[in-house]
Enzyme design. Structure first.
Site, PDB file in Angstrom:
ATOM      1  CD  GLU A  63      -4.018  -9.060   5.262  1.00  0.00           C
ATOM      2  OE1 GLU A  63      -4.356 -10.105   4.711  1.00  0.00           O
ATOM      3  OE2 GLU A  63      -3.152  -9.008   6.165  1.00  0.00           O
ATOM      4  CB  ILE A 111       3.967  -0.968   6.555  1.00  0.00           C
ATOM      5  CG1 ILE A 111       3.970  -0.281   5.175  1.00  0.00           C
ATOM      6  CG2 ILE A 111       4.652  -2.338   6.511  1.00  0.00           C
ATOM      7  CD1 ILE A 111       3.015  -0.878   4.132  1.00  0.00           C
ATOM      8  N   PRO A 156       0.514   5.874  -0.206  1.00  0.00           N
ATOM      9  CG  PRO A 156       1.810   7.694   0.529  1.00  0.00           C
ATOM     10  CD  PRO A 156       1.921   6.318  -0.063  1.00  0.00           C
ATOM     11  CB  THR A 189      -0.912  -0.020   1.253  1.00  0.00           C
ATOM     12  OG1 THR A 189      -1.777  -1.134   1.139  1.00  0.00           O
ATOM     13  CG2 THR A 189      -1.736   1.249   1.373  1.00  0.00           C
ATOM     14  N   GLY A 231      -4.397 -15.886   1.185  1.00  0.00           N
ATOM     15  CA  GLY A 231      -4.171 -16.505   2.504  1.00  0.00           C
ATOM     16  C   GLY A 231      -4.400 -15.490   3.609  1.00  0.00           C
ATOM     17  N   GLY A 285      -4.156   2.212  -2.608  1.00  0.00           N
ATOM     18  CA  GLY A 285      -4.628   1.290  -1.577  1.00  0.00           C
ATOM     19  C   GLY A 285      -5.373   0.139  -2.222  1.00  0.00           C
ATOM     20  CB  SER A 286      -8.894  -0.227  -3.383  1.00  0.00           C
ATOM     21  OG  SER A 286      -9.496  -0.188  -2.110  1.00  0.00           O
TER      22      SER A 286
HETATM   23  N1  COS Z   1      -3.981 -14.928  -7.239  1.00  0.00           N
HETATM   24  C1  COS Z   1      -3.174 -15.036  -8.335  1.00  0.00           C
HETATM   25  N2  COS Z   1      -3.229 -14.161  -9.366  1.00  0.00           N
HETATM   26  C2  COS Z   1      -4.119 -13.173  -9.290  1.00  0.00           C
HETATM   27  C3  COS Z   1      -4.986 -13.000  -8.195  1.00  0.00           C
HETATM   28  C4  COS Z   1      -4.881 -13.931  -7.149  1.00  0.00           C
HETATM   29  N3  COS Z   1      -5.673 -13.830  -6.075  1.00  0.00           N
HETATM   30  N4  COS Z   1      -5.745 -11.904  -8.399  1.00  0.00           N
HETATM   31  C5  COS Z   1      -5.392 -11.401  -9.590  1.00  0.00           C
HETATM   32  N5  COS Z   1      -4.411 -12.176 -10.109  1.00  0.00           N
HETATM   33  C6  COS Z   1      -3.775 -12.000 -11.419  1.00  0.00           C
HETATM   34  C7  COS Z   1      -4.814 -12.035 -12.526  1.00  0.00           C
HETATM   35  O1  COS Z   1      -5.042 -13.350 -12.958  1.00  0.00           O
HETATM   36  C8  COS Z   1      -4.139 -11.219 -13.596  1.00  0.00           C
HETATM   37  O2  COS Z   1      -3.196 -12.045 -14.253  1.00  0.00           O
HETATM   38  P1  COS Z   1      -2.880 -11.979 -15.829  1.00  0.00           P
HETATM   39  O3  COS Z   1      -1.825 -10.949 -15.981  1.00  0.00           O
HETATM   40  O4  COS Z   1      -2.336 -13.337 -16.153  1.00  0.00           O
HETATM   41  O5  COS Z   1      -4.145 -11.636 -16.534  1.00  0.00           O
HETATM   42  C9  COS Z   1      -3.373 -10.187 -12.797  1.00  0.00           C
HETATM   43  O6  COS Z   1      -3.192 -10.709 -11.481  1.00  0.00           O
HETATM   44  C10 COS Z   1      -4.088  -8.868 -12.681  1.00  0.00           C
HETATM   45  O7  COS Z   1      -5.343  -9.122 -12.130  1.00  0.00           O
HETATM   46  P2  COS Z   1      -6.533  -8.120 -12.297  1.00  0.00           P
HETATM   47  O8  COS Z   1      -6.562  -7.616 -13.719  1.00  0.00           O
HETATM   48  O9  COS Z   1      -7.769  -8.764 -11.747  1.00  0.00           O
HETATM   49  O10 COS Z   1      -6.069  -6.899 -11.364  1.00  0.00           O
HETATM   50  P3  COS Z   1      -6.815  -5.561 -11.042  1.00  0.00           P
HETATM   51  O11 COS Z   1      -5.857  -4.467 -11.170  1.00  0.00           O
HETATM   52  O12 COS Z   1      -8.120  -5.487 -11.773  1.00  0.00           O
HETATM   53  O13 COS Z   1      -7.116  -5.675  -9.452  1.00  0.00           O
HETATM   54  C11 COS Z   1      -8.134  -6.278  -7.421  1.00  0.00           C
HETATM   55  C12 COS Z   1      -7.802  -6.651  -8.882  1.00  0.00           C
HETATM   56  C13 COS Z   1      -8.988  -5.040  -7.302  1.00  0.00           C
HETATM   57  C14 COS Z   1      -8.910  -7.455  -6.875  1.00  0.00           C
HETATM   58  C15 COS Z   1      -6.825  -6.097  -6.636  1.00  0.00           C
HETATM   59  O14 COS Z   1      -6.168  -4.931  -7.051  1.00  0.00           O
HETATM   60  C16 COS Z   1      -6.999  -6.072  -5.135  1.00  0.00           C
HETATM   61  O15 COS Z   1      -7.124  -7.106  -4.497  1.00  0.00           O
HETATM   62  N6  COS Z   1      -6.975  -4.873  -4.529  1.00  0.00           N
HETATM   63  C17 COS Z   1      -6.975  -4.726  -3.107  1.00  0.00           C
HETATM   64  C18 COS Z   1      -5.592  -4.674  -2.610  1.00  0.00           C
HETATM   65  C19 COS Z   1      -5.528  -4.894  -1.151  1.00  0.00           C
HETATM   66  O16 COS Z   1      -6.066  -5.852  -0.616  1.00  0.00           O
HETATM   67  N7  COS Z   1      -4.847  -4.019  -0.446  1.00  0.00           N
HETATM   68  C20 COS Z   1      -4.772  -4.133   0.957  1.00  0.00           C
HETATM   69  C21 COS Z   1      -3.427  -3.841   1.438  1.00  0.00           C
HETATM   70  S1  COS Z   1      -2.253  -5.020   1.133  1.00  0.00           S
HETATM   71  S2  COS Z   1      -1.833  -5.525   2.958  1.00  0.00           S
END
Ligand code: COS
Length: 388
Positions: A363, A157, A128, A126, A241, A131-132
């Site tokens: 997350e 973090i 500034p 993440t 996970g 985030g999402s």
């Molecule tokens: N496991 C493995 N691969 C994954 C995956 C997963 N859970 N989720 C996505 N991917 C892969 C996709 O298959 C895609 O691969 P290809 O390049 O082969 O097509 C690639 O990653 C990109 O995926 P996608 O196009 O779906 O990404 P987006 O940018 O549309 O984002 C979301 C998807 C919104 C779901 C993602 O950005 C997300 O989870 N955001 C939240 C982040 C978060 O939780 N932040 C909290 C802080 S981290 S502690």
């Protein structure tokens, strides 16, 4: 409980429960007040095998399955959600990623001390303004000879200040969208890694949440996790996970709030009888118990699917979504049952209520979980920015 646990899973759950109630619980509200990091307890958790739970014995882990892990994590969360989030990020995200993708050198050098609990792991994606939507992160890692030079700022973090190492994501090729993001293991005390502002949070106060600033931070190329361009997928998989871990934290905190509410309702008398005799409260208690049990089953089924090597993206998001929203409802009801006493610090429910609040946010927010789940069902992916 309908989910049939093995003897080993029950043994681990019992061990974690005893440790949690005897060692972690007595000082939890004090830590909430002082924000003191639970370093001593984390050390003891390392000795009990709770810090490398799913890492095989050969890397000094406990070799436990995910079901055992979520049961143990729920037990720790029952007493102290701050301690639980440290355990969760460390096990679900950091240890898992290094075990799955690390080189032998990385496993020897980093995974073993992590599994022993000698050092704590953090995960920095993440920023500034990202985030999402972590694809739009701006931290960069430029290759120079046998090293990468990392520049950028990471935000929110967990364990940023107390971690011995951090897995950080950064852009290695800005022309490639998510395929231009890579992951690196950066050790504490690496020149150019600066711990920035520590947040003053409404909950999880004994778990530090900081900025991490990378200022020409030179990281050996051998510390790259996976291949160049794998960073986004590594992070997404780790978060699958991690999200089961948040479900486990939610179940643990909800159970603690529920038990406190039931105890209070049986003891507190109004209108000449215990308030537990009033139907309004009895229905609340029935609803709380039902919701906790539903979340527990979702958590266990996602964990069991992971253990069977099945795809868990959607199931992990469902467990996280339902459990994190459930714990917010349950802690609010538990506080309501306590009446005015729920609003003061003499009782633990106000802490449970504050701690639970972030579970629908970190997350992956509830809104992001709904994006993941609906994309999975409808198979015609829409970017969140397109109005999902
Ligand atoms: N496991 C493995 N691969 C994954 C995956 C997963 N859970 N989720 C996505 N991917 C892969 C996709 O298959 C895609 O691969 P290809 O390049 O082969 O097509 C690639 O990653 C990109 O995926 P996608 O196009 O779906 O990404 P987006 O940018 O549309 O984002 C979301 C998807 C919104 C779901 C993602 O950005 C997300 O989870 N955001 C939240 C982040 C978060 O939780 N932040 C909290 C802080 S981290 S502690």
């Amino acid at each position: 409980m309908s989910f049939a646990l093995t003897d080993e899973q029950i043994m681990i759950q019992t061990m974690a429960r005893e440790f949690s109630r005897k060692v972690v619980a007595p000082t939890a509200s004090e830590r909430d007040e002082t924000k003191e990091f639970p370093a001593e307890n984390i050390k003891k958790m390392g000795e009990l095998g709770l810090m490398g739970m799913m890492v095989p014995f050969e890397y000094e882990g406990s070799g436990a399955d995910t079901v055992s892990y979520v049961l143990a994590l729920s037990e720790i969360a029952y007493s102290c959600a701050s301690t639980a989030v440290i355990m969760s990020v460390h096990n679900s995200i950091v240890c898992e990623s290094i075990y799955r993708l690390g080189t032998e050198m990385q496993k020897e050098k980093f995974l073993k001390p992590l599994s022993r609990g000698d050092i704590i792991g953090a995960f920095a994606m993440t920023e500034p303004h990202a985030g999402s939507d972590p694809v739009r992160q701006s931290t960069t890692a430029a290759r120079k000879g046998d090293a990468y030079i990392i520049n950028g700022t990471k935000r929110f973090i967990t364990s940023g200040k107390n971690a011995g190492l951090v897995i950080v994501t950064a852009i290695t090729d800005e022309t490639q969208r998510h395929q231009g993001i890579s992951a690196f293991i950066v050790e504490k005390d690496t020149p150019g890694l600066i711990v920035g502002n520590e947040e003053d949070k409404m909950g999880l106060r004994a778990s530090d949440t900081t900025d991490l600033i990378f200022n020409d931070c030179i990281v050996p190329a051998e510390n790259r996790l996976g291949n160049e361009g794998d960073g986004f997928k590594i992070a997404m998989k780790a978060l699958d996970g991690g999200r089961i871990g948040i479900a486990a934290q939610s179940v643990g905190v909800a159970q603690a709030a529920f038990d406190a509410a039931v105890k209070y309702a049986k003891k507190r008398e109004q209108f000449g009888r215990p308030i537990s005799k009033f139907q309004g409260l009895r229905w609340m208690i029935a609803d709380m118990a039902t919701e906790i049990e539903a979340a527990r089953q979702l958590m266990l089924s996602a964990a069991a699917m992971k253990d069977r090597g099945e795809k868990i993206i959607s199931q992990a998001s469902m467990a996280k979504l339902f459990a994190s929203e459930m714990v917010n409802r349950v802690t609010a009801k538990a506080l309501q049952i306590h009446g005015g006493y729920g609003f003061i610090k003499d009782y633990p429910v106000e802490r449970f209520y504050r701690d639970a609040r972030v579970f629908t946010i970190y997350e992956g927010t509830s809104e992001i979980q709904r994006v993941v789940i609906s994309n999975h069902i409808l198979k015609d992916k829409r970017r969140p920015s397109h109005g999902s």
